[in-house]
Design an enzyme around this catalytic site. Sequence first.
Site, PDB file in Angstrom:
ATOM      1  N   SER A 187      77.422  51.111  20.507  1.00  0.00           N
ATOM      2  CA  SER A 187      77.876  50.887  21.887  1.00  0.00           C
ATOM      3  C   SER A 187      79.169  50.070  21.923  1.00  0.00           C
ATOM      4  O   SER A 187      79.524  49.385  20.961  1.00  0.00           O
ATOM      5  CB  SER A 187      76.796  50.163  22.683  1.00  0.00           C
ATOM      6  OG  SER A 187      75.618  50.933  22.696  1.00  0.00           O
TER       7      SER A 187
HETATM    8  N1  SAM Z   1      71.718  49.543  18.965  1.00  0.00           N
HETATM    9  C1  SAM Z   1      72.552  50.420  18.195  1.00  0.00           C
HETATM   10  C2  SAM Z   1      73.630  49.693  17.468  1.00  0.00           C
HETATM   11  O1  SAM Z   1      73.734  48.451  17.569  1.00  0.00           O
HETATM   12  O2  SAM Z   1      74.388  50.363  16.745  1.00  0.00           O
HETATM   13  C3  SAM Z   1      73.128  51.566  18.981  1.00  0.00           C
HETATM   14  C4  SAM Z   1      72.076  52.504  19.398  1.00  0.00           C
HETATM   15  S1  SAM Z   1      72.561  54.152  19.720  1.00  0.00           S
HETATM   16  C5  SAM Z   1      73.404  53.993  21.254  1.00  0.00           C
HETATM   17  C6  SAM Z   1      70.941  54.770  20.144  1.00  0.00           C
HETATM   18  C7  SAM Z   1      70.005  54.908  18.959  1.00  0.00           C
HETATM   19  O3  SAM Z   1      68.700  55.187  19.443  1.00  0.00           O
HETATM   20  C8  SAM Z   1      70.362  56.044  18.024  1.00  0.00           C
HETATM   21  O4  SAM Z   1      70.510  55.552  16.729  1.00  0.00           O
HETATM   22  C9  SAM Z   1      69.165  56.983  18.134  1.00  0.00           C
HETATM   23  O5  SAM Z   1      68.869  57.672  16.945  1.00  0.00           O
HETATM   24  C10 SAM Z   1      68.065  56.011  18.500  1.00  0.00           C
HETATM   25  N2  SAM Z   1      66.871  56.596  19.123  1.00  0.00           N
HETATM   26  C11 SAM Z   1      66.773  57.587  20.055  1.00  0.00           C
HETATM   27  N3  SAM Z   1      65.473  57.821  20.355  1.00  0.00           N
HETATM   28  C12 SAM Z   1      64.734  56.958  19.600  1.00  0.00           C
HETATM   29  C13 SAM Z   1      63.335  56.687  19.463  1.00  0.00           C
HETATM   30  N4  SAM Z   1      62.403  57.339  20.150  1.00  0.00           N
HETATM   31  N5  SAM Z   1      62.958  55.722  18.614  1.00  0.00           N
HETATM   32  C14 SAM Z   1      63.861  55.020  17.878  1.00  0.00           C
HETATM   33  N6  SAM Z   1      65.193  55.224  17.955  1.00  0.00           N
HETATM   34  C15 SAM Z   1      65.626  56.180  18.818  1.00  0.00           C
END
Ligand code: SAM
Length: 220
Positions: free
Chosen positions: A65
């Site tokens: 993000s």
């Molecule tokens: N917090 C992260 C960082 O500091 O880089 C950025 C997160 S990114 C915007 C969203 C993340 O959520 C992705 O890596 C995606 O694979 C993960 N995601 C989506 N659905 C998920 C789920 N049900 N459980 C765990 N992770 C999930």
Amino acid sequence: MVSEEELLRRWEKTVEKLVREKVIRSEAVKNAFLKYPRFLFVERRYWDYAHVDEPLPIPAGQTISAPHMVAIMLELAELKPEMKVLEIGTGSGWNAALIAEIVKTDVYTVERIPELVEFSRKNLERAGVKNVHVIPGDGTKGFPPKATYDRIIVTAGAPKIPEPLLKQLKPGGKLIIPIGGYHLWQDLYVVTKAKDGRIRKKRWGSVAFVPLIGEHCWRE
Ligand code: SAM
């Protein structure tokens, strides 16, 4: 290739700007940002852009993000030392590192994509973060072994609040979550569980996150 000193200098400018704009409002968030510059959590080819206040690509088609978005969510969470925090969506591991720096205790973060479990673990190790546990799996189920949590921070967009996350929130706890569409905008909510268990939702504003995909959420 830009030197690490230059990358750090650019990052400090970004942090100063976020403080000036009152996006970063607490010393705790400011210090965490200064301790863990974003370039440590992106691939080397993106180092040059890591100070820019925009999301950046990470492997598996996901994103890290924008710095302002991460700061907003951390400030809304009102983290305090010793709080038990669960993050859903580890991605690069950057947000988890920032949380861990503020709470100074073990942080649990769940990621569904194995490639990102590996990527984030490498980043966290290289940055010297020791109190983050990256859990592979579906974060819409929360992480029952360590429940309940003072704070749950979801960094992907959901159509509704996954029920297990509400269950795993402590009375008096807060859940920060983007709720809305799959591809486009969501609304960021601060969900509070009162001591008597009652749930209150407060809308912060519009945001754009990749989808939260799992059993209690969007399906693949
Ligand atoms: N917090 C992260 C960082 O500091 O880089 C950025 C997160 S990114 C915007 C969203 C993340 O959520 C992705 O890596 C995606 O694979 C993960 N995601 C989506 N659905 C998920 C789920 N049900 N459980 C765990 N992770 C999930």
